[in-house]
Design an enzyme around this catalytic site. Structure first.
Site, PDB file in Angstrom:
ATOM      1  N   HIS A  50      76.453  47.589  76.971  1.00 32.93           N
ATOM      2  CA  HIS A  50      75.472  47.836  75.904  1.00 32.93           C
ATOM      3  C   HIS A  50      74.096  47.913  76.548  1.00 32.93           C
ATOM      4  CE1 HIS A  50      73.974  46.627  71.594  1.00 32.93           C
ATOM      5  NE2 HIS A  50      73.154  47.487  72.188  1.00 32.93           N
ATOM      6  N   HIS A  66      76.583  50.201  66.613  1.00 29.77           N
ATOM      7  CA  HIS A  66      75.790  49.000  66.373  1.00 29.77           C
ATOM      8  C   HIS A  66      76.073  48.510  64.955  1.00 29.77           C
ATOM      9  CE1 HIS A  66      73.762  50.234  69.966  1.00 29.77           C
ATOM     10  NE2 HIS A  66      72.727  49.427  69.823  1.00 29.77           N
ATOM     11  N   GLU A 103      73.680  43.185  63.603  1.00 29.83           N
ATOM     12  CA  GLU A 103      72.529  42.607  64.309  1.00 29.83           C
ATOM     13  C   GLU A 103      71.522  42.214  63.223  1.00 29.83           C
ATOM     14  OE1 GLU A 103      69.118  43.836  67.593  1.00 29.83           O
ATOM     15  OE2 GLU A 103      70.133  45.392  66.442  1.00 29.83           O
ATOM     16  N   ASP A 158      70.817  45.413  76.650  1.00 27.45           N
ATOM     17  CA  ASP A 158      70.267  46.214  75.567  1.00 27.45           C
ATOM     18  C   ASP A 158      69.122  47.112  76.048  1.00 27.45           C
ATOM     19  OD1 ASP A 158      70.049  47.186  72.997  1.00 27.45           O
ATOM     20  OD2 ASP A 158      69.511  45.297  72.061  1.00 27.45           O
TER      21      ASP A 158
END
Length: 332
Positions: A16, A196, A199, A277
């Site tokens: 990721h 995604h 989050e 990230d």
């Protein structure tokens, strides 16, 4: 071997990582000068200060603005190359790199210019030190599904170079179901699918990614803990979660590293992995995330080894290659 040396030197994969999110302030300033791009920053210190954003949207605004300095094939090469050198330094032996074509094509940069720069760096790193890598083409969820379909079409000449499609950008107000048809089309073309979810978005977005987009891996996913049934299914199916600890702290998903649930997730049997990230924006690359977990969560060697093993198990490598990397980790 002490734990700091162990986590720094053990072989690991990163699953990721947004390549546009690896743009260091120094490179941003250099490319802005190269192309005559006027930045709202007078000094390098001003750029560093701008990286002190307050939430996901303010980060994304800076992220997309920063990407505007990427104009030529050599710019994309240099950006990718800088990250791959970091992989070599941190013993990231395999990496699955996300990229956002719409960030560039929507401002007039040809898809081919971007891809030729990225692929040139990937092939050179493979030739020089055997770097293993795959590419994940992400659709921007704040844009339309029609735009995602156009991106999928533009990728056709590079089908053999792109391994998966993903879904990123701001979650809220952009549920996975918005992109059901384009993910169905991508799967029919043979792409792996990730997204995604969970989050800033709720557990319902994870369910949506699984059920509507048929993804085989969830990026982030920390909010699955709010739904016991979801956790049970993720454990049963061993659906990988590509967790980004420093990013979660920086974007206030958790207040401090000591509050991060990743080790609790590991204990529940979830197939969690550690990732960086957007490293310059969130406080560090992959090893920095592991070291932050040592300091904030008391990460021990057994846990670190399991997380590294998970990173290979969760990858899109073929089984023989996974075994090769897992054997190397076991012998480390």
């Amino acid at each position: 071997m002490d734990i700091i040396s162990y986590v720094s030197d053990m072989p690991k994969a990163e699953l990721h990582l947004h390549i546009e999110g690896t743009l260091e302030p120094e490179m941003m300033m250099a490319l802005a000068e190269k192309h005559g791009v006027v930045l709202p920053y007078a000094t390098l210190e001003d750029v560093h200060a701008a990286y002190n954003f307050s939430d996901l949207q303010s980060f994304l605004d800076l992220y997309y603005f920063g990407a505007s300095v990427l104009r030529e094939e050599s710019d994309f090469f240099d950006l990718m190359w800088a990250y791959l050198v970091k992989c070599r330094q941190q013993n990231i032996v395999h990496t699955e790199i996300m990229f956002d074509p719409q960030t560039h094509t929507d401002r007039g940069i040809a898809f081919e210019v971007m891809m030729q720069g990225y692929l040139g760096a990937l092939k050179q790193a493979e030739a020089e030190w055997g770097q293993s890598s795959k590419l994940i083409m992400c659709f921007l969820r704040h844009l339309s599904q029609a735009s995602a379909f156009e991106t999928l079409r533009m990728a056709e000449p590079f089908r053999d170079e792109i391994d998966a499609v993903g879904l990123d950008s701001g979650e809220l107000g952009n549920p996975p179901e918005k992109f059901t048809e384009v993910f169905t089309a991508a799967a029919q073309q043979g792409y792996q699918c990730v997204a995604h979810a969970g989050e800033e978005g709720p557990p319902a977005y994870i369910w949506g990614a699984l059920n509507s987009l048929n993804v085989t891996r969830i990026d982030h996913g920390v909010r699955c803990l709010e739904d016991d049934e979801l956790v049970e299914q993720l454990v049963r199916d061993q659906t990988p979660l590509t967790v980004c600890p420093l990013s979660n702290v920086r974007l206030c998903v958790v207040d401090e590293m000591k509050d991060h649930p990743i080790l609790a997730m590991l204990d529940k049997g979830l197939l969690v992995t550690v990732n960086s990230d957007d490293p310059p924006y969130f406080g560090g690359y992959l090893n920095d995330n592991f070291l932050a977990m040592v300091g904030g969560l008391g990460l021990n060697q057994a846990q670190a080894k399991q997380l590294a093993a998970n990173s290979f198990k969760a990858s899109f490598l073929d089984e023989d290659k996974k075994v090769q990397f897992l054997d190397a980790l076991e012998a480390f």
